[in-house]
Design an enzyme around this catalytic site. Structure first.
Site, short mmCIF file in Angstrom:
data_model
loop_
_atom_site.label_atom_id
_atom_site.label_comp_id
_atom_site.label_asym_id
_atom_site.label_seq_id
_atom_site.Cartn_x
_atom_site.Cartn_y
_atom_site.Cartn_z
N ARG A 159 0.78 -1.47 0.45
CA ARG A 159 -0.04 -0.19 0.08
C ARG A 159 0.29 1.37 0.07
NH1 ARG A 159 1.76 2.31 3.84
NH2 ARG A 159 0.89 3.86 3.49
N ALA A 176 1.15 5.30 -2.03
CA ALA A 176 0.78 5.20 -3.27
C ALA A 176 1.97 4.59 -4.39
CB ALA A 176 0.57 7.57 -4.04
N ASP A 225 -2.49 11.13 -2.30
CA ASP A 225 -2.43 10.07 -3.88
C ASP A 225 -2.48 10.49 -4.75
OD1 ASP A 225 -3.14 8.31 -0.52
OD2 ASP A 225 -3.45 6.24 -2.05
O1 MRU Z 1 -5.01 2.94 2.13
P1 MRU Z 1 -2.97 3.65 1.74
O2 MRU Z 1 -2.59 2.91 3.22
O3 MRU Z 1 -2.39 2.84 0.74
O4 MRU Z 1 -3.15 4.84 2.17
C1 MRU Z 1 -1.34 5.68 1.61
C2 MRU Z 1 -1.83 7.09 2.13
O5 MRU Z 1 -2.79 7.44 1.98
C3 MRU Z 1 -0.87 7.92 2.20
O6 MRU Z 1 -0.68 8.78 2.80
C4 MRU Z 1 0.03 8.36 0.03
O7 MRU Z 1 -0.51 7.46 -0.17
C5 MRU Z 1 1.08 8.78 -0.02
S1 MRU Z 1 2.85 7.39 0.32
C6 MRU Z 1 3.77 7.86 0.14
#
Ligand code: MRU
Length: 348
Positions: free
Chosen positions: A51, A53, A237
């Site tokens: 997980r 982005a 994201d």
């Molecule tokens: O649901 P997730 O854990 O994939 O969400 C991740 C986030 O919201 C992070 O803040 C975002 O992806 C940036 S990661 C460098």
């Protein structure tokens, strides 16, 4: 004070297989999944084994490599259409993070140029991974320079090595700022319902001996009021053309609280997170996940009749609440449609 090992990596390629550090098991166990097909990578993304982005974009890129390997013996005419279908499966695994479709568009161009030849496609996935790490280090230097020495900062979700190709976005800034004595303490929110902050951010920071205090999401307001926090530092994201930022649910609340309490909001994300095709944050698709993810903390029994549970995984923070947007292209203070166009129009 100051040294950090920064040795966590969430993704490893070995011939014919993508190894993924299963983030659902952390911090209790370090389990490495061996994924041998594009479908297995899509499932790992959907089910949150990988997980964050940038990390899901990179994992999907290696998913395309696995597809080219599986299709290598098909006649040329069929090969590309099967790989394209598998790219679509990967693209549909999670909707909000635009890094996924960004990486897959790039991989598809490479597949088409090389008629699905796996060695060339692997080189492209390796390049996406290597560029992400380089960009994270560039952003870390740019973001750290904004932080006054000795500052307390607050971060949300997990934006570290686990969420990227390494070092991290917001957490990369924090790591670099810690080394430079600009950060004195990190407050990390739990990040309900998946607890990326409590399980992952705290684990990464502890490994690097960076002082961290875990708080519940609902303790953010009093912590911002009482703990002299100078910056709230988060990832993203997807960022719309007007500078609105989609990020983990709760980011919007933190942005409002930061404004109320005199802290500034820094958003750190590579340019692959910017989506100039979407004019406004309201256009960003928001992933709604299973109600059970929220309810299971309350009871192992089903909710009482008539109770519904809403579980949006992301929210959108208006650009007007963002004090600094840090990408590898530089820092944009108080982003808006004009400044975004000046920096990102050329890429789209
Ligand atoms: O649901 P997730 O854990 O994939 O969400 C991740 C986030 O919201 C992070 O803040 C975002 O992806 C940036 S990661 C460098």
């Amino acid at each position: 004070m100051g040294e950090s090992s920064d040795d966590v990596r969430a993704l490893r390629w070995e011939p014919g297989c993508l190894q993924v550090l299963d983030q659902r098991d952390l911090p209790a166990r370090e389990t490495w999944l061996k994924l041998g097909s594009a479908a297995a990578v899509a499932t790992a993304i959907r089910e949150m084994a990988v997980r964050g982005a940038p990390a899901i974009g990179i994992a999907a890129a290696y998913g395309v490599v696995l597809s080219t390997l599986a299709q290598a013996n098909l006649p040329e005419s069929e090969r590309l259409s099967v790989i394209h279908a598998e790219i679509e499966t990967l693209a549909s695994s999670r909707p909000t993070a635009v890094n996924l479709s960004w990486a897959l568009r790039r991989m598809r161009r490479c597949v088409d140029r090389n008629m699905g030849e796996p060695t060339a496609v692997l080189a492209e996935a390796d390049a996406i991974l290597a560029e992400d790490l380089t960009q994270n280090r560039q952003m870390a230097d740019l973001g750290a320079a904004l932080i006054e020495p000795g500052s307390a900062v607050l971060t949300h979700c997990n934006t570290g090595s686990l969420a990227t190709g390494g070092h991290g976005t917001a957490l990369g800034v924090i790591r670099t700022a810690w080394r430079g004595r600009r950060v004195s303490r990190v407050f990390a929110t739990e990040t309900r319902p998946w607890l990326q902050g409590a399980r992952l951010t705290v684990w990464e920071l502890a490994r690097d001996a960076i002082p961290v205090t875990l708080i519940t999401d609902s303790a953010a307001a009093v912590t911002l009021r009482d703990a002299a926090i100078r910056w709230v530092i988060v990832g993203a994201d997807r960022i719309a053309a007007n500078g609105d930022v989609a990020n983990k649910i709760g980011t919007y609340a933190l942005a409002v609280l930061a404004r109320q309490h005199g802290a500034r909001l820094m958003v750190v994300a590579p340019s692959g997170t910017v989506d100039m095709a979407l004019a406004y944050g309201a256009d960003i698709p928001i992933e709604n996940r299973e109600p059970a993810e929220v309810w299971k903390a309350a009871s192992s029994m089903p909710p009482p009749a008539g109770v519904t549970v809403r579980n949006p995984a992301f929210d959108v923070t208006p650009a007007a609440l963002v004090d600094a947007l840090v990408t590898e292209r530089g820092v944009i203070e108080k982003p808006d449609a004009d400044s975004m166009a000046r920096v990102f129009a050329s890429r789209q």
